[in-house]
Scaffold this motif. Structure first.
Motif, short mmCIF file in Angstrom:
data_model
loop_
_atom_site.label_atom_id
_atom_site.label_comp_id
_atom_site.label_asym_id
_atom_site.label_seq_id
_atom_site.Cartn_x
_atom_site.Cartn_y
_atom_site.Cartn_z
N PHE A 43 -31.14 1.37 -17.63
CA PHE A 43 -31.44 2.83 -18.54
C PHE A 43 -31.82 3.98 -17.60
CE2 PHE A 43 -31.92 -0.23 -22.09
CZ PHE A 43 -31.49 0.25 -22.98
N LEU A 44 -32.61 3.94 -16.67
CA LEU A 44 -33.17 5.02 -16.30
C LEU A 44 -32.06 5.48 -14.96
CD1 LEU A 44 -35.25 7.36 -15.51
CD2 LEU A 44 -36.52 5.78 -14.00
N GLN A 45 -31.63 4.74 -14.32
CA GLN A 45 -30.87 5.10 -12.99
C GLN A 45 -29.52 5.81 -13.56
OE1 GLN A 45 -30.35 2.70 -9.54
NE2 GLN A 45 -31.97 1.23 -10.37
N PRO A 46 -28.76 5.23 -14.49
CA PRO A 46 -27.81 6.04 -15.02
C PRO A 46 -28.08 7.43 -15.56
CG PRO A 46 -27.61 3.87 -15.94
CD PRO A 46 -28.87 4.04 -15.34
N ALA A 47 -29.21 7.43 -16.23
CA ALA A 47 -29.88 8.82 -16.88
C ALA A 47 -30.07 9.61 -15.82
CB ALA A 47 -31.02 8.49 -17.61
N LEU A 48 -30.61 9.38 -14.59
CA LEU A 48 -30.82 10.36 -13.70
C LEU A 48 -29.61 11.04 -13.07
CD1 LEU A 48 -32.96 8.17 -11.35
CD2 LEU A 48 -33.90 10.07 -12.48
N GLU A 49 -28.40 10.88 -13.26
CA GLU A 49 -27.08 11.60 -13.14
C GLU A 49 -27.35 12.60 -14.16
OE1 GLU A 49 -23.93 8.83 -13.42
OE2 GLU A 49 -24.50 7.52 -11.98
N ARG A 50 -27.88 12.61 -14.96
CA ARG A 50 -27.97 14.01 -16.16
C ARG A 50 -28.67 14.97 -15.25
NH1 ARG A 50 -29.86 10.16 -21.23
NH2 ARG A 50 -27.80 9.20 -21.68
#
Length: 480
Positions: free
Chosen positions: A206-213
């Motif tokens: 969840f978090l690691q992909p969101a950090l690309e935002r």
């Protein structure tokens, strides 16, 4: 010293619930989310080599991704033990054995809290997972966390399953596929969030992909020392990290630091039992029973003479009895789980006998107003004689299942390391409730707790999947 910042939502702790929550809230591009994590970021070269291997538990003394605490398991006599919490993006879900089984429907209906009945939480369980083995209305097919089960058992797990079947226990095809009318007793394969030997926990999924935002920021290696409260509202947190001491202000502040971390941060900030706070010279902001009625799954451990099975998850199958005992055939000894095979030749596989619906309640209290001083943790597992009697009955059953290969006549006290309920949710008339039904801290505006702390009673299965679900469910409350 870095410049102070302001965000829409500040999340303290990038554990399982915090990681899911950050992804959910940041899906709105107008919502600026900052996550503060005391442990290292995934980019730290030490992290991947410790947490990627789902067949090892990186929790030893040399680990840089966990924090150790001392607890007293029982009062008479006092039995002290060490418990471990993940201190890394992903939290304890990044360092555990991969057990990802949902709580039972009766657990959530038994909470009797609006918005948290089984029918309310099931869609969130489905949303966080892709179940590789099962489809249908009880399972998710496109969530970020892959869930699968071991199908071909070997070694001690195969011996355990065969023995339970010989003893007359039914096979439960899907431990996470139980609905409100499903019988829970029986033996079955543990749903695991281990994919091809690698953990796929909420931090990575969840978090690691969101950090690309562009609207999500992670402040790693940064510890929150206090919540700033002004006029009855939480407005900021005080932090210390690589860039020095600084303050982050926010419209909404959410504590996701785990059952120990969230409770301690509330108390050092003046939210907790007023008598103890005053003793420590802390200004009382809200007199609430933080840490007053914690719960965990007590466990008795029995060494057995099964041949160790290496390079497999620590736990592949469990037996759950009608009396709420979970019997766990661990595939190898504890030292091998942590360090690898051959570390301690005397270390043997063992059976765990865990009480999944304990009556006993423990305590987490402040030892000091200094947030760097660990709190006092007391499990008080022997405070309810009926719990001890249930464990003894479970141990007797375990001896029967493992007949002839038990290496000790006396089980030893241990813990499942599932501490929860330090800031429980509850209805308005519940004297134990620290939070309302939407995870808001009572008496303080703009402040939520979202992690295992919020559970008013432990689930009848290990809590990891439930904690991830709580993060997904609570996002709807915090987003407004």
């Amino acid at each position: 010293m870095i410049a102070d910042a302001h965000v829409d939502v500040l999340i303290v702790g990038a554990g399982s619930a915090g990681s899911v929550l950050a992804e959910r809230l940041s899906a709105d591009p107008s919502c600026r989310v900052t996550v503060v994590e005391a442990g290292p970021a995934p980019s730290d070269p030490r992290v991947a080599q410790q947490i990627d291997n789902g067949l090892r538990l990186p929790i030893g003394a040399a680990s840089s991704v966990v924090r150790h605490y001392i607890t007293t398991l029982t009062d008479a006599p006092p039995r002290r033990s060490q418990i471990t919490r993940g201190a890394v993006v992903g939290g304890s879900g990044a360092v555990n054995g991969g057990y990802f089984c949902r709580g039972l429907p009766a657990d959530f209906d038994g909470w009797r809290i609006p918005g948290w009945a089984w029918r309310d939480v099931l869609p969130h369980f489905r949303a966080i997972e892709t179940d590789v083995d099962f489809r249908g209305p009880l399972h998710g097919a496109d969530g970020p966390i892959k869930v699968r089960r071991v199908r071909d058992f070997d070694g001690c797990t195969a011996s355990f399953v065969a023995a339970t079947r010989d003893a007359g226990f039914p096979w439960v095809e899907d431990l996470s596929g139980l609905d409100t009318d499903s019988p829970a007793a029986g033996v079955g394969a543990v749903p695991l969030n281990i994919d091809s030997g690698t953990r796929t926990g909420p931090g990575g999924a969840f978090l690691q992909p969101a950090l690309e935002r562009g609207n999500v920021e992670l402040l790693s290696d940064t510890r929150v020392s206090a919540i700033r409260i002004t006029g009855g509202r939480a407005t900021a947190v005080e932090c210390a990290g690589p860039a020095g001491r600084h303050t982050v202000t926010a419209d909404r502040i959410v504590l996701c630091a785990g059952a120990i971390g969230s409770a301690q941060l509330l108390m050092v900030s003046g939210i907790g039992p007023s008598d103890r706070l005053r003793e420590l010279g802390i200004r009382v902001r809200a007199d609430l029973p933080v840490g007053a009625s914690t719960s965990d799954h007590p466990e008795w451990v029995i060494p057995v003479g099964w041949t160790p099975t290496h390079d497999l998850p620590p736990l592949e199958a469990v037996l759950l009895t009608e009396s709420g005992i979970e019997i766990r055939p661990y595939t190898t000894g504890f030292a091998a789980m942590v360090h690898g095979p051959g570390h301690d030749p005397a270390d043997r596989p063992h059976i765990g006998v865990a009480l999944m619906r304990p009556r006993s309640r423990g305590r987490v209290t402040l030892a000091s107003a200094d947030p760097l001083v660990p709190p006092v943790i007391e499990h008080r597992y022997d405070s309810e004689p009926a719990d001890v009697a249930d464990l003894a009955a479970g141990a007797e059953l375990a001896y029967e299942i493992a007949r002839g290969i038990v290496e000790s006549d006396e089980p030893s006290w241990s813990t499942s390391q599932h501490l929860a309920g330090t800031t429980p949710m509850g209805n308005d008339d519940d004297p134990r409730a620290v939070l309302d039904e939407q995870c808001r801290v009572r008496g303080i505006d703009g402040l939520w707790v979202v992690d295992g702390s919020v559970m008013p009673a432990l689930t009848s299965r290990g809590p990891h999947a439930t904690i991830a679900m709580i993060g997904h469910r609570a996002a709807e409350f915090i987003a407004g």
